[in-house]
Scaffold this active site. Structure first.
Site, mmCIF file in Angstrom:
data_model
loop_
_atom_site.group_PDB
_atom_site.id
_atom_site.type_symbol
_atom_site.label_atom_id
_atom_site.label_comp_id
_atom_site.label_asym_id
_atom_site.label_seq_id
_atom_site.Cartn_x
_atom_site.Cartn_y
_atom_site.Cartn_z
ATOM 1 N N ARG A 68 11.204 -1.321 11.051
ATOM 2 C CA ARG A 68 10.119 -0.987 11.977
ATOM 3 C C ARG A 68 10.040 -2.000 13.110
ATOM 4 O O ARG A 68 10.211 -3.188 12.897
ATOM 5 C CB ARG A 68 8.779 -0.952 11.203
ATOM 6 C CG ARG A 68 8.486 0.391 10.596
ATOM 7 C CD ARG A 68 7.329 0.389 9.630
ATOM 8 N NE ARG A 68 6.114 -0.265 10.102
ATOM 9 C CZ ARG A 68 4.984 -0.312 9.394
ATOM 10 N NH1 ARG A 68 4.913 0.273 8.202
ATOM 11 N NH2 ARG A 68 3.927 -0.923 9.863
ATOM 12 N N ARG A 73 -0.321 -8.957 13.451
ATOM 13 C CA ARG A 73 -0.902 -7.954 12.538
ATOM 14 C C ARG A 73 -1.712 -8.638 11.434
ATOM 15 O O ARG A 73 -2.772 -8.158 11.049
ATOM 16 C CB ARG A 73 0.206 -7.084 11.931
ATOM 17 C CG ARG A 73 0.754 -6.066 12.915
ATOM 18 C CD ARG A 73 2.086 -5.497 12.469
ATOM 19 N NE ARG A 73 2.010 -4.842 11.181
ATOM 20 C CZ ARG A 73 3.064 -4.653 10.388
ATOM 21 N NH1 ARG A 73 4.262 -5.087 10.766
ATOM 22 N NH2 ARG A 73 2.918 -4.026 9.256
ATOM 23 N N ARG A 93 11.947 -5.477 4.895
ATOM 24 C CA ARG A 93 11.621 -4.066 4.614
ATOM 25 C C ARG A 93 12.542 -3.114 5.368
ATOM 26 O O ARG A 93 12.835 -3.313 6.543
ATOM 27 C CB ARG A 93 10.169 -3.778 5.015
ATOM 28 C CG ARG A 93 9.859 -2.273 5.007
ATOM 29 C CD ARG A 93 8.410 -1.974 5.031
ATOM 30 N NE ARG A 93 7.755 -2.433 6.236
ATOM 31 C CZ ARG A 93 6.443 -2.360 6.426
ATOM 32 N NH1 ARG A 93 5.677 -1.863 5.485
ATOM 33 N NH2 ARG A 93 5.917 -2.798 7.531
ATOM 34 N N ARG A 102 -9.932 0.593 8.400
ATOM 35 C CA ARG A 102 -9.539 -0.795 8.659
ATOM 36 C C ARG A 102 -10.542 -1.551 9.492
ATOM 37 O O ARG A 102 -10.268 -2.688 9.878
ATOM 38 C CB ARG A 102 -8.273 -0.826 9.500
ATOM 39 C CG ARG A 102 -7.021 -0.694 8.772
ATOM 40 C CD ARG A 102 -5.969 -0.485 9.640
ATOM 41 N NE ARG A 102 -4.822 -1.222 9.869
ATOM 42 C CZ ARG A 102 -3.656 -0.885 9.357
ATOM 43 N NH1 ARG A 102 -3.563 0.026 8.438
ATOM 44 N NH2 ARG A 102 -2.599 -1.494 9.762
ATOM 45 N N LYS A 130 0.837 -1.208 0.000
ATOM 46 C CA LYS A 130 0.000 0.000 0.000
ATOM 47 C C LYS A 130 0.875 1.264 0.000
ATOM 48 O O LYS A 130 0.674 2.177 -0.794
ATOM 49 C CB LYS A 130 -0.929 0.025 1.228
ATOM 50 C CG LYS A 130 -1.849 -1.182 1.331
ATOM 51 C CD LYS A 130 -2.777 -1.103 2.536
ATOM 52 C CE LYS A 130 -2.090 -1.146 3.884
ATOM 53 N NZ LYS A 130 -1.385 -2.404 4.173
HETATM 54 P P1 AP5 Z 1 4.780 -1.691 1.885
HETATM 55 O O1 AP5 Z 1 4.469 -0.861 0.696
HETATM 56 O O2 AP5 Z 1 5.530 -1.080 2.995
HETATM 57 O O3 AP5 Z 1 3.449 -2.417 2.406
HETATM 58 P P2 AP5 Z 1 2.182 -1.838 3.186
HETATM 59 O O4 AP5 Z 1 0.989 -2.459 2.546
HETATM 60 O O5 AP5 Z 1 2.239 -0.356 3.261
HETATM 61 O O6 AP5 Z 1 2.413 -2.527 4.587
HETATM 62 P P3 AP5 Z 1 2.384 -1.917 6.081
HETATM 63 O O7 AP5 Z 1 3.119 -2.896 6.933
HETATM 64 O O8 AP5 Z 1 2.825 -0.503 6.098
HETATM 65 O O9 AP5 Z 1 0.881 -1.997 6.358
HETATM 66 P P4 AP5 Z 1 0.207 -2.020 7.713
HETATM 67 O O10 AP5 Z 1 -1.157 -1.832 7.223
HETATM 68 O O11 AP5 Z 1 0.403 -3.208 8.551
HETATM 69 O O12 AP5 Z 1 0.953 -0.877 8.549
HETATM 70 P P5 AP5 Z 1 0.533 0.593 8.891
HETATM 71 O O13 AP5 Z 1 1.735 1.415 8.875
HETATM 72 O O14 AP5 Z 1 -0.636 0.995 8.062
HETATM 73 O O15 AP5 Z 1 5.575 -2.984 1.340
HETATM 74 C C1 AP5 Z 1 6.060 -3.979 2.234
HETATM 75 C C2 AP5 Z 1 7.407 -4.533 1.729
HETATM 76 O O16 AP5 Z 1 7.185 -5.255 0.524
HETATM 77 C C3 AP5 Z 1 8.434 -3.435 1.377
HETATM 78 O O17 AP5 Z 1 9.701 -3.870 1.745
HETATM 79 C C4 AP5 Z 1 8.314 -3.284 -0.148
HETATM 80 O O18 AP5 Z 1 9.528 -2.851 -0.733
HETATM 81 C C5 AP5 Z 1 7.942 -4.693 -0.559
HETATM 82 N N1 AP5 Z 1 7.053 -4.741 -1.724
HETATM 83 C C6 AP5 Z 1 6.024 -3.887 -2.032
HETATM 84 N N2 AP5 Z 1 5.422 -4.263 -3.178
HETATM 85 C C7 AP5 Z 1 6.070 -5.386 -3.603
HETATM 86 C C8 AP5 Z 1 5.894 -6.247 -4.737
HETATM 87 N N3 AP5 Z 1 4.932 -6.032 -5.650
HETATM 88 N N4 AP5 Z 1 6.733 -7.299 -4.842
HETATM 89 C C9 AP5 Z 1 7.716 -7.540 -3.920
HETATM 90 N N5 AP5 Z 1 7.926 -6.749 -2.833
HETATM 91 C C10 AP5 Z 1 7.103 -5.681 -2.676
HETATM 92 O O19 AP5 Z 1 0.004 0.440 10.399
HETATM 93 C C11 AP5 Z 1 0.889 0.211 11.471
HETATM 94 C C12 AP5 Z 1 0.114 0.178 12.783
HETATM 95 O O20 AP5 Z 1 -0.509 1.454 13.019
HETATM 96 C C13 AP5 Z 1 -1.047 -0.818 12.843
HETATM 97 O O21 AP5 Z 1 -0.601 -2.114 13.214
HETATM 98 C C14 AP5 Z 1 -1.931 -0.182 13.915
HETATM 99 O O22 AP5 Z 1 -1.436 -0.409 15.207
HETATM 100 C C15 AP5 Z 1 -1.802 1.306 13.597
HETATM 101 N N6 AP5 Z 1 -2.816 1.749 12.627
HETATM 102 C C16 AP5 Z 1 -2.585 2.253 11.378
HETATM 103 N N7 AP5 Z 1 -3.737 2.542 10.770
HETATM 104 C C17 AP5 Z 1 -4.739 2.223 11.634
HETATM 105 C C18 AP5 Z 1 -6.161 2.279 11.565
HETATM 106 N N8 AP5 Z 1 -6.788 2.716 10.463
HETATM 107 N N9 AP5 Z 1 -6.866 1.874 12.635
HETATM 108 C C19 AP5 Z 1 -6.242 1.446 13.769
HETATM 109 N N10 AP5 Z 1 -4.909 1.337 13.892
HETATM 110 C C20 AP5 Z 1 -4.159 1.727 12.826
HETATM 111 MG MG MG Z 2 2.554 1.062 4.840
#
Ligand code: AP5
Ligand code: MG
Length: 217
Positions: free
Chosen positions: A162, A173, A129, A90, A15
């Site tokens: 992270r 997660r 990552r 989410r 994402k």
């Molecule tokens: P990346 O692009 O970083 O993936 P992502 O989908 O953004 O994954 P996140 O881990 O950031 O999502 P998340 O939803 O768990 O975390 P968030 O920060 O939102 O890609 C991942 C890896 O894969 C990278 O190394 C990249 O290079 C590689 N990659 C990408 N595309 C690829 C491909 N096509 N092929 C191969 N490799 C690839 O949330 C963190 C925390 O915040 C949550 O756990 C929660 O505690 C809190 N939080 C955030 N939002 C909310 C909400 N709405 N409600 C409640 N709590 C929340």
């Molecule tokens: Mg992300």
């Protein structure tokens, strides 16, 4: 009328990577709830302190705090034309709240690309990552390495891993995603705005598919 696109998908689906690549093309601000929480954590704000425990455990921050934060963020000037939302909503309650606030601003969720990646691929993506300290740009040691190891290509800042990318937190997660977020796939499908995209393809191909899906939507 402002335009809102929601990127849906499990942790590690890509994402953040894709939002970074397409937000400029779409002329939409990239709003990542995770990035905003991490920024608040770094600055030890009240919100950051409240979110910290949940994030470290790989659980969701409570809906009321999250909704309030996003509502505030979406009212800033850079979201005048709309936003590309990454990581929000989410839960069904967050999705309902988003629909209501957008209706108040004469907007609506126009397209929800769902980047699908099977759980077995996610662990390897997250353990490899590396994230940039300044602005959260994302790399992978094998799939998308930076030009210089340990440094962000875009702003030169240091890369870090992270805390919530540790194996046991990643498992939690993914479980939380399956339980609390997957109902949104049907929620948006019923609204006729869901577009599933194969997130296992190489990064550039996923970008092309996403842009096509959003144009159509
Ligand atoms: P990346 O692009 O970083 O993936 P992502 O989908 O953004 O994954 P996140 O881990 O950031 O999502 P998340 O939803 O768990 O975390 P968030 O920060 O939102 O890609 C991942 C890896 O894969 C990278 O190394 C990249 O290079 C590689 N990659 C990408 N595309 C690829 C491909 N096509 N092929 C191969 N490799 C690839 O949330 C963190 C925390 O915040 C949550 O756990 C929660 O505690 C809190 N939080 C955030 N939002 C909310 C909400 N709405 N409600 C409640 N709590 C929340
Ligand atoms: Mg992300």
């Amino acid at each position: 009328m402002p335009s809102y696109v929601v990127l849906l998908g499990p942790p590690g689906a890509g994402k953040g990577t894709q939002a970074e690549l397409i937000s400029e093309k779409l002329n939409l601000a990239h709003i990542s709830s995770g990035d905003i929480f991490r920024e608040n954590l770094k600055n030890q704000t009240e919100l950051g302190k409240q979110a910290q425990g949940y994030m470290n455990r790989g659980e969701l921050v409570p809906d009321d705090l999250t909704i309030e934060m996003i509502k505030d963020r979406l009212q800033r000037p850079d979201c005048k034309e709309g936003a590309l939302l990454d990581g929000f909503p989410r839960t069904p309650a967050q999705a309902e709240a988003l629909g209501k606030m957008l209706a108040e601003w004469n907007g609506k969720v126009e397209c929800v690309p769902y980047i699908s990646v099977p759980p077995k691929e996610l662990v390897g993506r997250l353990s490899g990552r590396w994230t940039c300290k300044e602005q959260g740009h994302v790399y992978h040691e094998t799939f998308n390495p930076p030009k210089v190891a340990g440094k962000c290509d875009i702003d030169g800042s240091e890369l870090y891993q992270r805390d919530d990318d540790k194996a046991e937190t990643v498992e939690r997660r993914i479980k939380v995603y399956l339980e609390q977020t997957t109902p949104l796939i049907d929620y948006y499908r019923k609204q006729g705005v869901l577009a599933e995209v194969d997130g296992t393809l190489p990064i550039e191909q996923v970008t092309t598919l996403l842009l096509k899906a959003i144009e159509k939507g």
